[in-house]
Design a protein around this motif. Structure first.
Motif, PDB file in Angstrom:
ATOM      1  N   VAL A   1       0.825  -1.210   0.000  1.00  0.00           N
ATOM      2  CA  VAL A   1       0.000   0.000   0.000  1.00  0.00           C
ATOM      3  C   VAL A   1       0.858   1.259   0.000  1.00  0.00           C
ATOM      4  O   VAL A   1       0.630   2.191  -0.799  1.00  0.00           O
ATOM      5  CB  VAL A   1      -0.955  -0.001   1.215  1.00  0.00           C
ATOM      6  N   PHE A   2       1.852   1.331   0.855  1.00  0.00           N
ATOM      7  CA  PHE A   2       2.653   2.555   0.953  1.00  0.00           C
ATOM      8  C   PHE A   2       3.518   2.768  -0.288  1.00  0.00           C
ATOM      9  O   PHE A   2       3.678   3.905  -0.756  1.00  0.00           O
ATOM     10  CB  PHE A   2       3.518   2.528   2.208  1.00  0.00           C
ATOM     11  N   ASN A   3       4.078   1.714  -0.836  1.00  0.00           N
ATOM     12  CA  ASN A   3       4.860   1.861  -2.068  1.00  0.00           C
ATOM     13  C   ASN A   3       3.964   2.211  -3.254  1.00  0.00           C
ATOM     14  O   ASN A   3       4.353   3.014  -4.118  1.00  0.00           O
ATOM     15  CB  ASN A   3       5.638   0.572  -2.347  1.00  0.00           C
ATOM     16  N   SER A   4       2.791   1.612  -3.312  1.00  0.00           N
ATOM     17  CA  SER A   4       1.849   1.941  -4.389  1.00  0.00           C
ATOM     18  C   SER A   4       1.397   3.394  -4.282  1.00  0.00           C
ATOM     19  O   SER A   4       1.248   4.089  -5.299  1.00  0.00           O
ATOM     20  CB  SER A   4       0.638   1.010  -4.331  1.00  0.00           C
ATOM     21  N   ALA A   5       1.181   3.869  -3.053  1.00  0.00           N
ATOM     22  CA  ALA A   5       0.777   5.266  -2.857  1.00  0.00           C
ATOM     23  C   ALA A   5       1.865   6.221  -3.336  1.00  0.00           C
ATOM     24  O   ALA A   5       1.564   7.291  -3.894  1.00  0.00           O
ATOM     25  CB  ALA A   5       0.467   5.520  -1.386  1.00  0.00           C
ATOM     26  N   ALA A   6       3.126   5.857  -3.153  1.00  0.00           N
ATOM     27  CA  ALA A   6       4.222   6.696  -3.640  1.00  0.00           C
ATOM     28  C   ALA A   6       4.196   6.791  -5.162  1.00  0.00           C
ATOM     29  O   ALA A   6       4.377   7.875  -5.736  1.00  0.00           O
ATOM     30  CB  ALA A   6       5.558   6.132  -3.151  1.00  0.00           C
ATOM     31  N   ILE A   7       3.965   5.662  -5.830  1.00  0.00           N
ATOM     32  CA  ILE A   7       3.880   5.660  -7.297  1.00  0.00           C
ATOM     33  C   ILE A   7       2.720   6.528  -7.762  1.00  0.00           C
ATOM     34  O   ILE A   7       2.864   7.364  -8.665  1.00  0.00           O
ATOM     35  CB  ILE A   7       3.714   4.222  -7.821  1.00  0.00           C
ATOM     36  N   VAL A   8       1.570   6.353  -7.124  1.00  0.00           N
ATOM     37  CA  VAL A   8       0.380   7.120  -7.505  1.00  0.00           C
ATOM     38  C   VAL A   8       0.617   8.615  -7.312  1.00  0.00           C
ATOM     39  O   VAL A   8       0.195   9.440  -8.139  1.00  0.00           O
ATOM     40  CB  VAL A   8      -0.841   6.651  -6.688  1.00  0.00           C
ATOM     41  N   SER A   9       1.307   8.997  -6.234  1.00  0.00           N
ATOM     42  CA  SER A   9       1.532  10.419  -5.969  1.00  0.00           C
ATOM     43  C   SER A   9       2.384  11.062  -7.064  1.00  0.00           C
ATOM     44  O   SER A   9       2.127  12.213  -7.459  1.00  0.00           O
ATOM     45  CB  SER A   9       2.198  10.600  -4.605  1.00  0.00           C
ATOM     46  N   LEU A  10       3.372  10.346  -7.568  1.00  0.00           N
ATOM     47  CA  LEU A  10       4.197  10.893  -8.648  1.00  0.00           C
ATOM     48  C   LEU A  10       3.394  11.058  -9.933  1.00  0.00           C
ATOM     49  O   LEU A  10       3.479  12.088 -10.607  1.00  0.00           O
ATOM     50  CB  LEU A  10       5.395   9.974  -8.901  1.00  0.00           C
ATOM     51  N   VAL A  11       2.618  10.039 -10.278  1.00  0.00           N
ATOM     52  CA  VAL A  11       1.795  10.115 -11.489  1.00  0.00           C
ATOM     53  C   VAL A  11       0.775  11.238 -11.358  1.00  0.00           C
ATOM     54  O   VAL A  11       0.548  12.019 -12.290  1.00  0.00           O
ATOM     55  CB  VAL A  11       1.105   8.764 -11.757  1.00  0.00           C
ATOM     56  N   MET A  12       0.150  11.343 -10.182  1.00  0.00           N
ATOM     57  CA  MET A  12      -0.848  12.388  -9.957  1.00  0.00           C
ATOM     58  C   MET A  12      -0.213  13.776 -10.049  1.00  0.00           C
ATOM     59  O   MET A  12      -0.815  14.712 -10.598  1.00  0.00           O
ATOM     60  CB  MET A  12      -1.486  12.194  -8.584  1.00  0.00           C
ATOM     61  N   ALA A  13       0.992  13.927  -9.520  1.00  0.00           N
ATOM     62  CA  ALA A  13       1.662  15.231  -9.556  1.00  0.00           C
ATOM     63  C   ALA A  13       1.897  15.698 -10.986  1.00  0.00           C
ATOM     64  O   ALA A  13       1.625  16.861 -11.327  1.00  0.00           O
ATOM     65  CB  ALA A  13       2.990  15.143  -8.801  1.00  0.00           C
ATOM     66  N   THR A  14       2.398  14.812 -11.832  1.00  0.00           N
ATOM     67  CA  THR A  14       2.648  15.204 -13.222  1.00  0.00           C
ATOM     68  C   THR A  14       1.344  15.490 -13.966  1.00  0.00           C
ATOM     69  O   THR A  14       1.285  16.408 -14.796  1.00  0.00           O
ATOM     70  CB  THR A  14       3.431  14.100 -13.948  1.00  0.00           C
ATOM     71  N   ASN A  15       0.302  14.736 -13.673  1.00  0.00           N
ATOM     72  CA  ASN A  15      -0.989  15.002 -14.318  1.00  0.00           C
ATOM     73  C   ASN A  15      -1.545  16.360 -13.906  1.00  0.00           C
ATOM     74  O   ASN A  15      -2.112  17.087 -14.733  1.00  0.00           O
ATOM     75  CB  ASN A  15      -1.988  13.899 -13.973  1.00  0.00           C
TER      76      ASN A  15
END
Length: 295
Positions: free
Chosen positions: A267-281
Motif C-alpha cells: 500500500v505505501f509503495n503503491s501510494a508513492a507511485i500514484v503520488s508521482l503520477v498524480m503530480a505530473t498530471n
C-alpha cells in the motif's frame, strides 16, 4: 511645431525586472493544480537527493527479528519481509525512478520533436511515408513492445531508458507533427519564407518557439506515463533491478503477503507511485488550462 526633443525619453526597463514581471504574470495565470503538483514533485526530488540523510534507518539493513512488523511508533510504515524499514526504503527508493523516468522522457520528447518538426513542415512524400511509419509503430501495444524488447536486451537502467525513449518517440512525433502542420500555414511562416529564411531556420527559429507549450505539456504528460511504466516493469522484473529500493520492486516482493493481512509494504509503495503520477498530471492539466486561457 513642438520640438521632438521635448518628448520624454522612453523609460528603460532592466532585463531582470522584465523577467520578474513575465514570470509573475505566468505564475498568476497558472492553475492551483500546478502548485500542488510541483510541491509533490519537489518533495520526491528532495527525497531522492537527500534521502540518505533524512531516513531514520538504513534502508538496506535487515532485521530478522522484526520481519513484517506492522506500522507503529518505531517503524512508521512497518517493515518488509526481511525486516527492513519500509519508510526509509520508500524515501531512498525514489532515487532510481526519478533518474530513469526523466531521462527516458527527455529522450523520447527530443526524438519525437525532431521527427515531428520534419514531418509537419515537409509535405508530400516525406510526410506520407513518415506518418505511415508512425502509425505502424503505434499499432503495437506499448507495454508489449517494451516488455519484448527488454526480454531480448536484458533489464538494466540504461536499457529501460533507451526502450521507453524509443517507444515514446512516435507518440510525441504525432502530436508535434499536428502542431507544426497548423503553424506552417500562419502568416509569420510565409513572411519568413519571403524573407529568404531556409527550412531549418524556419522550423527552429520560427515554428518551434510557437509550439513550446504543446511540447511542454507532452513532456510532463509522458513523464507521468514513464513513472507508471517503470514501476510496472520493475514489478514484472524487467525494470530497475535489486538491490535497489525501487517502489515497483517492493510491491512485487510484498504482493504475496497481502493474503496474510500484511498490507503495508504494497500500500505505501503503491501510494508513492500514484503520488508521482498524480503530480505530473496536475501540472500538465494546469499548463493546458493556462495555454487555453492565453489563446
Amino acid at each position: 511645431m513642438m520640438d521632438l526633443l521635448e518628448f520624454p525619453a522612453p523609460r528603460h526597463v532592466p532585463l531582470v525586472s522584465r523577467i520578474k514581471r513575465e514570470v509573475g504574470r505566468a505564475l498568476r495565470g497558472l492553475a492551483p493544480s500546478v502548485a500542488i503538483g510541483s510541491l509533490i514533485l519537489l518533495f520526491w526530488i528532495a527525497c531522492a537527493l537527500f534521502g540518505d540523510r533524512l531516513v531514520p534507518y538504513d534502508p538496506y539493513a535487515e532485521d530478522f527479528l522484526a520481519m513484517l512488523a506492522p506500522p507503529d511508533a518505531t517503524h512508521w510504515f512497518g517493515t518488509d519481509q526481511l525486516g527492513r524499514d519500509v519508510f526509509s526504503r520508500i524515501v531512498v527508493g525514489s532515487r532510481d525512478i526519478l533518474l530513469v523516468a526523466p531521462l527516458a522522457t527527455l529522450g523520447g520528447v527530443a526524438g519525437g520533436t525532431v521527427i515531428g518538426l520534419l514531418l509537419g513542415y515537409f509535405d508530400g512524400l516525406v510526410d506520407a511515408i513518415g506518418a505511415r511509419l508512425l502509425d505502424t509503430l503505434m499499432a503495437f501495444p506499448f507495454i508489449v513492445l517494451v516488455t519484448m524488447t527488454l526480454v531480448a536486451l536484458g533489464p538494466s537502467n540504461l536499457t529501460v531508458i533507451l526502450v521507453i525513449a524509443i517507444a515514446y518517440t512516435p507518440l510525441v512525433a504525432r502530436t508535434v507533427r499536428a502542431a507544426v502542420r497548423e503553424q506552417r500555414e500562419r502568416d509569420y511562416v510565409s513572411a519568413a519564407r519571403l524573407g529568404g529564411e531556409g527550412a531549418f531556420a524556419i522550423m527552429v527559429l520560427e515554428i518551434l518557439p510557437n509550439i513550446r507549450e504543446t511540447i511542454l505539456i507532452e513532456l510532463v504528460t509522458r513523464l507521468g506515463y514513464a513513472f507508471f511504466s517503470i514501476a510496472t516493469l520493475s514489478f514484472l522484473g524487467l525494470g530497475i533491478q535489486p538491490p535497489s529500493a525501487d517502489w515497483g520492486l517492493a510491491v512485487a516482493e510484498g504482493y504475496g503477503f497481502l493474503t496474510g493481512g500484511k498490507w503495508w509494504v504494497v500500500v505505501f509503495n503503491s501510494a508513492a507511485i500514484v503520488s508521482l503520477v498524480m503530480a505530473t498530471n496536475l501540472i500538465a492539466q494546469g499548463i493546458g488550462a493556462f495555454e487555453n486561457a492565453e489563446r
